[in-house]
Design a protein around this motif. Structure first.
Motif, PDB file in Angstrom:
ATOM      1  N   CYS A 169       2.952   4.294  -1.149  1.00 22.51           N
ATOM      2  CA  CYS A 169       3.298   4.847  -2.450  1.00 22.51           C
ATOM      3  C   CYS A 169       3.909   6.200  -2.282  1.00 22.51           C
ATOM      4  O   CYS A 169       3.769   6.733  -1.171  1.00 22.51           O
ATOM      5  CB  CYS A 169       1.652   5.117  -3.191  1.00 22.51           C
ATOM      6  SG  CYS A 169       0.506   6.040  -2.352  1.00 22.51           S
ATOM      7  N   GLN A 217      -3.998   9.852  -7.248  1.00 23.45           N
ATOM      8  CA  GLN A 217      -3.883   8.667  -6.519  1.00 23.45           C
ATOM      9  C   GLN A 217      -3.280   8.808  -5.034  1.00 23.45           C
ATOM     10  O   GLN A 217      -3.621   8.164  -4.128  1.00 23.45           O
ATOM     11  CB  GLN A 217      -3.120   7.600  -7.555  1.00 23.45           C
ATOM     12  CG  GLN A 217      -3.668   7.101  -8.752  1.00 23.45           C
ATOM     13  CD  GLN A 217      -2.898   6.362  -9.544  1.00 23.45           C
ATOM     14  OE1 GLN A 217      -1.659   6.864 -10.049  1.00 23.45           O
ATOM     15  NE2 GLN A 217      -3.241   5.202  -9.947  1.00 23.45           N
ATOM     16  N   LEU A 269       0.944  -1.147   0.063  1.00 26.45           N
ATOM     17  CA  LEU A 269       0.348  -0.052   0.153  1.00 26.45           C
ATOM     18  C   LEU A 269       0.553   1.279  -0.051  1.00 26.45           C
ATOM     19  O   LEU A 269       0.158   2.502  -0.139  1.00 26.45           O
ATOM     20  CB  LEU A 269      -0.786   0.024   1.253  1.00 26.45           C
ATOM     21  CG  LEU A 269      -1.975  -1.152   1.180  1.00 26.45           C
ATOM     22  CD1 LEU A 269      -2.871  -0.976   2.807  1.00 26.45           C
ATOM     23  CD2 LEU A 269      -2.957  -0.961   0.023  1.00 26.45           C
ATOM     24  N   GLU A 302      -7.264   7.868   2.679  1.00 26.34           N
ATOM     25  CA  GLU A 302      -7.635   6.317   3.218  1.00 26.34           C
ATOM     26  C   GLU A 302      -7.095   6.106   4.294  1.00 26.34           C
ATOM     27  O   GLU A 302      -7.426   5.897   5.321  1.00 26.34           O
ATOM     28  CB  GLU A 302      -7.525   5.395   1.883  1.00 26.34           C
ATOM     29  CG  GLU A 302      -7.867   4.029   2.309  1.00 26.34           C
ATOM     30  CD  GLU A 302      -7.594   2.862   1.322  1.00 26.34           C
ATOM     31  OE1 GLU A 302      -7.551   1.782   1.709  1.00 26.34           O
ATOM     32  OE2 GLU A 302      -7.354   3.392   0.269  1.00 26.34           O
ATOM     33  N   LYS A 303      -5.803   6.379   4.439  1.00 29.78           N
ATOM     34  CA  LYS A 303      -4.692   5.878   5.491  1.00 29.78           C
ATOM     35  C   LYS A 303      -5.400   6.889   6.646  1.00 29.78           C
ATOM     36  O   LYS A 303      -5.305   6.287   7.773  1.00 29.78           O
ATOM     37  CB  LYS A 303      -3.389   6.038   5.115  1.00 29.78           C
ATOM     38  CG  LYS A 303      -2.252   5.938   6.258  1.00 29.78           C
ATOM     39  CD  LYS A 303      -0.973   6.161   5.853  1.00 29.78           C
ATOM     40  CE  LYS A 303      -0.033   5.645   7.065  1.00 29.78           C
ATOM     41  NZ  LYS A 303       1.149   5.767   6.774  1.00 29.78           N
ATOM     42  N   ALA A 338      -4.939   7.743  -1.678  1.00 31.16           N
ATOM     43  CA  ALA A 338      -4.325   6.881  -0.583  1.00 31.16           C
ATOM     44  C   ALA A 338      -3.988   7.495   0.660  1.00 31.16           C
ATOM     45  O   ALA A 338      -4.055   6.899   1.815  1.00 31.16           O
ATOM     46  CB  ALA A 338      -2.969   6.178  -1.308  1.00 31.16           C
TER      47      ALA A 338
END
Length: 66
Positions: free
Chosen positions: A12, A39, A10, A46-47, A43
């Motif tokens: 990035c 993107q 996960l 979301e984290k 991410a």
């Protein structure tokens, strides 16, 4: 690292130094994807949502994550 659900990991990175960062992680057998800004933002959000939700549940129920 990777998991069954996310074999590519996960982690990035984006921006000017993203490829160099990916290569440094690879030397330690860690995975990283180089992504575009959109993107990366997805991410990152979301984290942060995941961390916030689990810390809130932990605080309410008296347990920790990690």
């Amino acid at each position: 690292g990777g998991t069954e659900a996310n074999p590519d990991g996960l982690t990035c990175a984006t921006g000017k130094g993203a490829q160099a960062f990916k290569e440094r992680l690879a030397k330690a057998d860690l995975k990283c994807s180089v992504v575009d800004n959109e993107q990366f933002l997805r991410a990152m959000l979301e984290k942060h949502i995941w961390i916030s939700a689990f810390k809130l549940v932990g605080a309410i129920h008296g347990c920790t994550v990690g």
